[in-house]
Design an enzyme around this catalytic site. Structure first.
Site, PDB file in Angstrom:
ATOM      1  N   SER A  26       1.452   5.338   2.032  1.00  0.00           N
ATOM      2  CA  SER A  26       2.605   4.883   3.095  1.00  0.00           C
ATOM      3  C   SER A  26       3.387   6.015   3.154  1.00  0.00           C
ATOM      4  O   SER A  26       3.953   6.844   2.023  1.00  0.00           O
ATOM      5  CB  SER A  26       3.475   3.648   2.091  1.00  0.00           C
ATOM      6  OG  SER A  26       4.674   3.918   3.073  1.00  0.00           O
TER       7      SER A  26
ATOM      8  N   HIS B 235      -0.275   4.237   6.312  1.00  0.00           N
ATOM      9  CA  HIS B 235       0.622   3.141   6.499  1.00  0.00           C
ATOM     10  C   HIS B 235       1.799   3.591   7.071  1.00  0.00           C
ATOM     11  O   HIS B 235       2.441   4.765   6.361  1.00  0.00           O
ATOM     12  CB  HIS B 235       0.673   2.668   5.176  1.00  0.00           C
ATOM     13  CG  HIS B 235       1.365   1.090   5.028  1.00  0.00           C
ATOM     14  ND1 HIS B 235       0.710   0.012   5.337  1.00  0.00           N
ATOM     15  CD2 HIS B 235       2.957   1.073   4.870  1.00  0.00           C
ATOM     16  CE1 HIS B 235       1.989  -0.860   5.091  1.00  0.00           C
ATOM     17  NE2 HIS B 235       2.947  -0.375   4.757  1.00  0.00           N
TER      18      HIS B 235
ATOM     19  N   ASP C  83       5.969   2.496   8.094  1.00  0.00           N
ATOM     20  CA  ASP C  83       6.789   1.431   7.727  1.00  0.00           C
ATOM     21  C   ASP C  83       7.786   1.636   8.638  1.00  0.00           C
ATOM     22  O   ASP C  83       8.561   2.629   8.861  1.00  0.00           O
ATOM     23  CB  ASP C  83       7.394   1.423   6.334  1.00  0.00           C
ATOM     24  CG  ASP C  83       6.243   1.240   5.460  1.00  0.00           C
ATOM     25  OD1 ASP C  83       5.753   0.157   5.288  1.00  0.00           O
ATOM     26  OD2 ASP C  83       6.103   2.084   4.333  1.00  0.00           O
TER      27      ASP C  83
ATOM     28  N   MET D  63      11.335   0.188  10.150  1.00  0.00           N
ATOM     29  CA  MET D  63      12.273  -0.783   9.862  1.00  0.00           C
ATOM     30  C   MET D  63      13.447  -0.869  10.521  1.00  0.00           C
ATOM     31  O   MET D  63      13.833   0.229  11.194  1.00  0.00           O
ATOM     32  CB  MET D  63      12.785  -0.367   8.290  1.00  0.00           C
ATOM     33  CG  MET D  63      11.989  -0.122   7.466  1.00  0.00           C
ATOM     34  SD  MET D  63      12.483   0.369   5.684  1.00  0.00           S
ATOM     35  CE  MET D  63      10.986   0.601   4.716  1.00  0.00           C
TER      36      MET D  63
ATOM     37  N   HIS E 267       3.313  -1.313   9.890  1.00  0.00           N
ATOM     38  CA  HIS E 267       3.950  -2.410   9.258  1.00  0.00           C
ATOM     39  C   HIS E 267       5.453  -2.580   9.737  1.00  0.00           C
ATOM     40  O   HIS E 267       6.269  -1.868   9.383  1.00  0.00           O
ATOM     41  CB  HIS E 267       3.936  -2.131   7.607  1.00  0.00           C
ATOM     42  CG  HIS E 267       4.485  -3.140   6.860  1.00  0.00           C
ATOM     43  ND1 HIS E 267       4.964  -3.011   5.682  1.00  0.00           N
ATOM     44  CD2 HIS E 267       5.072  -4.503   7.163  1.00  0.00           C
ATOM     45  CE1 HIS E 267       5.511  -3.990   5.114  1.00  0.00           C
ATOM     46  NE2 HIS E 267       5.625  -4.979   5.966  1.00  0.00           N
TER      47      HIS E 267
ATOM     48  N   MET F 239       8.768  -4.060  10.033  1.00  0.00           N
ATOM     49  CA  MET F 239       9.751  -4.900   9.202  1.00  0.00           C
ATOM     50  C   MET F 239      11.161  -5.025  10.081  1.00  0.00           C
ATOM     51  O   MET F 239      12.185  -4.305  10.190  1.00  0.00           O
ATOM     52  CB  MET F 239      10.116  -4.167   7.886  1.00  0.00           C
ATOM     53  CG  MET F 239       9.034  -4.349   6.855  1.00  0.00           C
ATOM     54  SD  MET F 239       8.779  -3.134   5.603  1.00  0.00           S
ATOM     55  CE  MET F 239       8.281  -1.731   6.344  1.00  0.00           C
TER      56      MET F 239
ATOM     57  N   MET G  42       3.537  -8.715   0.253  1.00  0.00           N
ATOM     58  CA  MET G  42       4.353  -7.843  -0.173  1.00  0.00           C
ATOM     59  C   MET G  42       4.710  -7.963  -1.735  1.00  0.00           C
ATOM     60  O   MET G  42       4.721  -9.060  -2.034  1.00  0.00           O
ATOM     61  CB  MET G  42       5.870  -7.988   0.571  1.00  0.00           C
ATOM     62  CG  MET G  42       6.033  -7.478   1.865  1.00  0.00           C
ATOM     63  SD  MET G  42       5.375  -5.916   2.176  1.00  0.00           S
ATOM     64  CE  MET G  42       6.509  -4.910   1.252  1.00  0.00           C
TER      65      MET G  42
ATOM     66  N   GLY H 118      11.754  -2.769   2.264  1.00  0.00           N
ATOM     67  CA  GLY H 118      13.079  -2.230   2.596  1.00  0.00           C
ATOM     68  C   GLY H 118      12.855  -0.666   2.068  1.00  0.00           C
ATOM     69  O   GLY H 118      13.427  -0.021   2.606  1.00  0.00           O
ATOM     70  N   PHE H 119      12.262  -0.599   0.999  1.00  0.00           N
ATOM     71  CA  PHE H 119      12.471   0.819   0.123  1.00  0.00           C
ATOM     72  C   PHE H 119      11.159   1.110  -0.623  1.00  0.00           C
ATOM     73  O   PHE H 119      10.446   0.091  -1.088  1.00  0.00           O
ATOM     74  CB  PHE H 119      13.645   0.741  -0.655  1.00  0.00           C
ATOM     75  CG  PHE H 119      14.918   0.452  -0.209  1.00  0.00           C
ATOM     76  CD1 PHE H 119      15.537   1.661   0.378  1.00  0.00           C
ATOM     77  CD2 PHE H 119      15.422  -0.882  -0.028  1.00  0.00           C
ATOM     78  CE1 PHE H 119      17.028   1.295   1.034  1.00  0.00           C
ATOM     79  CE2 PHE H 119      16.575  -0.959   0.622  1.00  0.00           C
ATOM     80  CZ  PHE H 119      17.364  -0.082   1.248  1.00  0.00           C
TER      81      PHE H 119
ATOM     82  N   GLY I  39       9.509   3.224  -3.665  1.00  0.00           N
ATOM     83  CA  GLY I  39       9.572   3.223  -5.218  1.00  0.00           C
ATOM     84  C   GLY I  39      10.084   2.214  -6.115  1.00  0.00           C
ATOM     85  O   GLY I  39      10.699   2.521  -7.148  1.00  0.00           O
TER      86      GLY I  39
ATOM     87  N   ASP J  28       1.367  -4.404  -0.717  1.00  0.00           N
ATOM     88  CA  ASP J  28       2.137  -3.256  -0.490  1.00  0.00           C
ATOM     89  C   ASP J  28       3.526  -3.317  -1.312  1.00  0.00           C
ATOM     90  O   ASP J  28       4.220  -4.305  -1.469  1.00  0.00           O
ATOM     91  CB  ASP J  28       2.746  -3.394   0.931  1.00  0.00           C
ATOM     92  CG  ASP J  28       3.404  -2.125   1.278  1.00  0.00           C
ATOM     93  OD1 ASP J  28       3.747  -1.321   0.754  1.00  0.00           O
ATOM     94  OD2 ASP J  28       4.100  -2.449   2.631  1.00  0.00           O
ATOM     95  N   GLY J  29       3.650  -2.289  -2.177  1.00  0.00           N
ATOM     96  CA  GLY J  29       4.773  -2.378  -2.744  1.00  0.00           C
ATOM     97  C   GLY J  29       4.441  -2.035  -4.513  1.00  0.00           C
ATOM     98  O   GLY J  29       3.942  -2.808  -5.107  1.00  0.00           O
ATOM     99  N   GLY J  30       4.672  -0.975  -4.968  1.00  0.00           N
ATOM    100  CA  GLY J  30       4.773  -0.522  -6.490  1.00  0.00           C
ATOM    101  C   GLY J  30       3.187  -0.546  -6.946  1.00  0.00           C
ATOM    102  O   GLY J  30       2.954  -0.507  -8.236  1.00  0.00           O
TER     103      GLY J  30
ATOM    104  N   GLY K 140       2.689   4.340  -1.759  1.00  0.00           N
ATOM    105  CA  GLY K 140       3.781   5.241  -1.169  1.00  0.00           C
ATOM    106  C   GLY K 140       4.323   6.241  -2.208  1.00  0.00           C
ATOM    107  O   GLY K 140       3.563   7.332  -2.408  1.00  0.00           O
ATOM    108  N   SER K 141       5.010   5.919  -3.175  1.00  0.00           N
ATOM    109  CA  SER K 141       5.473   7.045  -3.985  1.00  0.00           C
ATOM    110  C   SER K 141       4.549   7.297  -4.975  1.00  0.00           C
ATOM    111  O   SER K 141       4.345   8.479  -5.305  1.00  0.00           O
ATOM    112  CB  SER K 141       6.791   6.265  -4.761  1.00  0.00           C
ATOM    113  OG  SER K 141       6.470   5.076  -5.137  1.00  0.00           O
TER     114      SER K 141
HETATM  115  C1  DX5 Z   1       8.652  -1.350   1.418  1.00  0.00           C
HETATM  116  C2  DX5 Z   1       7.434  -0.458   2.263  1.00  0.00           C
HETATM  117  C3  DX5 Z   1       6.358   0.072   1.477  1.00  0.00           C
HETATM  118  C4  DX5 Z   1       6.699   1.288   0.632  1.00  0.00           C
HETATM  119  C5  DX5 Z   1       5.741   1.064  -0.559  1.00  0.00           C
HETATM  120  O1  DX5 Z   1       9.309  -1.783   2.244  1.00  0.00           O
HETATM  121  O2  DX5 Z   1       6.770  -1.564   2.954  1.00  0.00           O
HETATM  122  O3  DX5 Z   1       5.082   0.410   2.373  1.00  0.00           O
HETATM  123  O4  DX5 Z   1       6.785   2.417   1.257  1.00  0.00           O
HETATM  124  O5  DX5 Z   1       6.307   2.022  -1.297  1.00  0.00           O
HETATM  125  P1  DX5 Z   1       5.671   2.125  -2.803  1.00  0.00           P
HETATM  126  O6  DX5 Z   1       4.520   2.371  -3.041  1.00  0.00           O
HETATM  127  O7  DX5 Z   1       6.609   3.395  -3.565  1.00  0.00           O
HETATM  128  O8  DX5 Z   1       6.145   1.002  -3.562  1.00  0.00           O
HETATM  129 ZN    ZN Z   2       4.842  -1.118   3.994  1.00  0.00          ZN
END
Ligand code: DX5
Ligand code: ZN
Length: 216
Positions: free
Chosen positions: A7, A32, A34, A36, A65, A67, A138, A143-144, A146, A176-178, A198-199
């Site tokens: 991401s 990926h 994102d 928003m 993606h 959102m 998800m 939204g964010f 990390g 997706d996420g964490g 992502g992170s």
């Molecule tokens: C959150 C995004 C994710 C985000 C994942 O709303 O949809 O794609 O970038 O980031 P990490 O992998 O850091 O949770």
């Molecule tokens: Zn995403």
């Protein structure tokens, strides 16, 4: 085969071209992106012109993606900008409009996908199953980047995996996420075959080693 979709929300936006060009040598399968709108989620990120610019510098699959509220209004424009997979949230509009959006995406020759937020149950995907090429679960509130991985989403992943195997086996299942070196295996064991990171990806000193590890 497990696929990895970094991401770019966690990329260095000043050096986005450099970071995107580094994805192929790292072994990434998708990019990926994102999107928003500040309404569906409390954050604003990337829009249509940036997707088009990214399309100009990579042949990797663009995994976009959305959102955003009422995505049916914008799906055609994201397809024209170069998305290869376009994901919309089923919480973002009525069932009728979601179906229309998925059909429009496929009519553009793009893979259509739906996503579910943590509080949305597995059964909610059922009306759309045959219209999807990918389902995104998800594992954080969207939204964010990390945030911490929600392991309690894994029964939902397993349930959706069983729906897919029964009714649309070609459909991919993404989380997706964490996702990191520790949580990736939990996701693939539950039935996911595409991992967004992502992170964890962008923090990894050796990105190729990270991708190899999370592919298992
Ligand atoms: C959150 C995004 C994710 C985000 C994942 O709303 O949809 O794609 O970038 O980031 P990490 O992998 O850091 O949770
Ligand atoms: Zn995403």
């Amino acid at each position: 085969m497990i696929k990895v979709s970094p991401s770019i929300l966690s990329a260095d936006f000043v050096n986005l071209e450099r970071d995107i060009r580094a994805l192929t040598p790292a072994g990434a399968d998708y990019v990926h992106i994102d999107v928003m709108d500040g309404n569906f989620v409390p954050n604003i990120s990337i829009g249509i012109p940036v997707v088009a610019a990214i399309r100009g510098i990579t042949d990797l699959t663009l995994d976009v993606h959305l959102m955003i509220d009422r995505p049916v209004r914008y799906v055609e424009r994201f397809c024209k900008a170069g998305a290869d997979i376009l994901t919309i949230h089923i919480e973002a509009d009525t069932e009728e409009n979601t179906i229309e959006a998925l059909k429009t995406i496929r009519a553009c020759g793009v893979k259509a996908a739906i996503s579910v937020k943590p509080k949305t149950p597995a059964e909610a995907v059922l009306p759309y199953l045959e219209l999807c090429d990918l389902i995104l679960v998800m594992t954080v509130e969207p939204g964010f980047g990390g945030q911490s991985f929600m392991a309690d989403m894994m029964p939902k992943v397993t349930k959706i995996r069983s729906y897919i195997d029964e009714r649309n086996p070609a459909c991919e299942l993404e989380v997706d996420g964490g996702v990191n070196a520790q949580t990736a295996k939990v996701c693939t064991d539950a039935g996911a075959n595409v991992l967004v990171a992502g992170s964890a990806f962008f923090k990894a000193a050796d990105k190729a080693a990270f991708v190899k590890t999370i592919k298992g």
